[in-house]
Write a protein that holds these residues in place. Structure first.
Motif, mmCIF file in Angstrom:
data_model
loop_
_atom_site.group_PDB
_atom_site.id
_atom_site.type_symbol
_atom_site.label_atom_id
_atom_site.label_comp_id
_atom_site.label_asym_id
_atom_site.label_seq_id
_atom_site.Cartn_x
_atom_site.Cartn_y
_atom_site.Cartn_z
ATOM 1 N N PHE A 174 0.826 -1.212 0.000
ATOM 2 C CA PHE A 174 0.000 0.000 0.000
ATOM 3 C C PHE A 174 0.863 1.266 0.000
ATOM 4 O O PHE A 174 0.638 2.186 -0.789
ATOM 5 C CB PHE A 174 -0.912 0.009 1.221
ATOM 6 N N VAL A 175 1.884 1.304 0.856
ATOM 7 C CA VAL A 175 2.713 2.510 1.005
ATOM 8 C C VAL A 175 3.590 2.751 -0.220
ATOM 9 O O VAL A 175 3.681 3.878 -0.725
ATOM 10 C CB VAL A 175 3.595 2.403 2.270
ATOM 11 N N TYR A 203 3.581 0.930 -3.369
ATOM 12 C CA TYR A 203 3.003 0.758 -4.699
ATOM 13 C C TYR A 203 1.507 1.105 -4.771
ATOM 14 O O TYR A 203 0.863 0.859 -5.797
ATOM 15 C CB TYR A 203 3.226 -0.682 -5.185
ATOM 16 N N LYS A 204 0.974 1.662 -3.686
ATOM 17 C CA LYS A 204 -0.415 2.126 -3.661
ATOM 18 C C LYS A 204 -1.416 1.017 -3.987
ATOM 19 O O LYS A 204 -2.500 1.271 -4.519
ATOM 20 C CB LYS A 204 -0.617 3.302 -4.634
ATOM 21 N N ARG A 205 -1.038 -0.247 -3.683
ATOM 22 C CA ARG A 205 -1.969 -1.354 -3.907
ATOM 23 C C ARG A 205 -3.032 -1.334 -2.818
ATOM 24 O O ARG A 205 -2.715 -1.334 -1.628
ATOM 25 C CB ARG A 205 -1.219 -2.700 -3.879
ATOM 26 N N LYS A 206 -4.293 -1.306 -3.213
ATOM 27 C CA LYS A 206 -5.384 -1.224 -2.253
ATOM 28 C C LYS A 206 -5.440 -2.482 -1.388
ATOM 29 O O LYS A 206 -5.083 -3.571 -1.826
ATOM 30 C CB LYS A 206 -6.727 -1.033 -2.973
#
Length: 296
Positions: free
Chosen positions: A109-110, A112-115
């Protein structure tokens, strides 16, 4: 089909790592932690080079860099875990190490912004609670050993995450070879800095090194790194958390550890976590089919 095979490979990895708790416990009777790790990684690197020498001609700059990153992260995790164990209890050490199951999705998440996947997060929390029931025995208080072990969990989480990322583009076997060559070099450096080369090793120590090198290192990491090509990092971390379950089983069988009702509940929660993470694709497929039928 490939994903099912990957799950089986990760399960086998967890089983082997679970048995590694017993062999490490035996090995530490004869060797210091730094000596045991050096023996394990050196032998593993030599065997891997011997078996996959035909692949070495395909090593390129990207594989060297990525393998070196993985080897450094891996050895950092082992050093922090081992040193932390000197200041805390084995149960807390095992539990805090398993926190990586929650750190992996945070990294995704931090960086690669993967939900967050709700199924994977539910599974991760269930696995963590289960591991806590398996491992924690007394009041939970923090000391320097606990802090070092938490840092170890972060290192192992990065190892899982970046291995999962790197094997999508590079040869998993070559990455593993480079990873353990680097880990072996670092293990020698740390042994010389903080310990010494053993002049003689008793049979029990040799057996432990051989088992840890062949099974807990070569076979386990080859299975893990190949399996990572066909599953997500978070799902892999949840499945690998079964290491604690199998560690309990082998400890009960071979180290005469007492099995309690709380440990059984913990084992059930870990299994539930695996089921939640595994049935997610099927549930989503059925949900999509149902929505499609309703629209029609």
């Amino acid at each position: 089909m490939k994903e099912r095979t990957a799950v089986m490979m990760l399960m086998l990895t967890a089983i082997v790592w679970g048995s590694g708790f017993v062999m490490t416990d035996i090995g530490l009777v004869y060797l210091s932690p730094y000596q045991l790790m050096a023996g394990r990684f050196i032998l593993a690197a030599i065997i891997l080079i011997s078996i996959f020498s035909y692949k070495l001609k395909n090593i390129n700059k990207k594989v060297l860099i990525k393998g070196a990153i993985l080897g450094t992260i891996l050895y950092t995790g082992f050093v922090l875990q081992t040193v932390g164990l000197q200041y805390t209890t084995p149960s807390k050490n095992a539990f805090l190490t398993a926190v990586n199951v929650l750190i992996v999705p945070l990294i995704a998440f931090v960086i690669y912004k993967r939900k967050f996947d709700r199924f994977e997060m539910i599974g991760a929390f269930a696995a963590l609670i289960g591991i806590g029931l398996l491992s924690l025995e007394s009041s939970f208080t923090m000391n320097i050993g606990d802090v070092l072990t938490l840092l170890c969990a972060v290192a192992f989480a990065f190892d899982i995450f970046y291995t999962n990322k790197f094997v999508q583009k590079e040869d998993a076997i070559l990455l593993t070879v480079v990873q353990f060559i680097v880990a072996a070099i670092l293990s020698v450096i740390f042994m010389l800095l903080f310990d010494h080369i053993p002049t003689s090793i008793e049979a029990g120590g040799i057996y432990s090194i051989v088992y840890l090198a062949i099974f807990s290192t070569i076979i386990a990491y080859l299975l893990q790194n190949i399996a990572f090509q066909y599953t997500t990092a978070t799902k892999a971390a949840i499945i690998l958390s079964m290491e604690a379950l199998f560690g309990m089983i082998f400890s009960v069988l071979f180290l005469s550890e007492l099995l309690t009702f709380r440990m059984v509940i913990g084992a059930f929660l870990i299994l539930l976590a695996i089921i939640i993470a595994e049935v997610k694709p099927t549930f989503r497929k059925k949900q999509a089919n149902l929505i499609g039928k309703l629209k029609n």
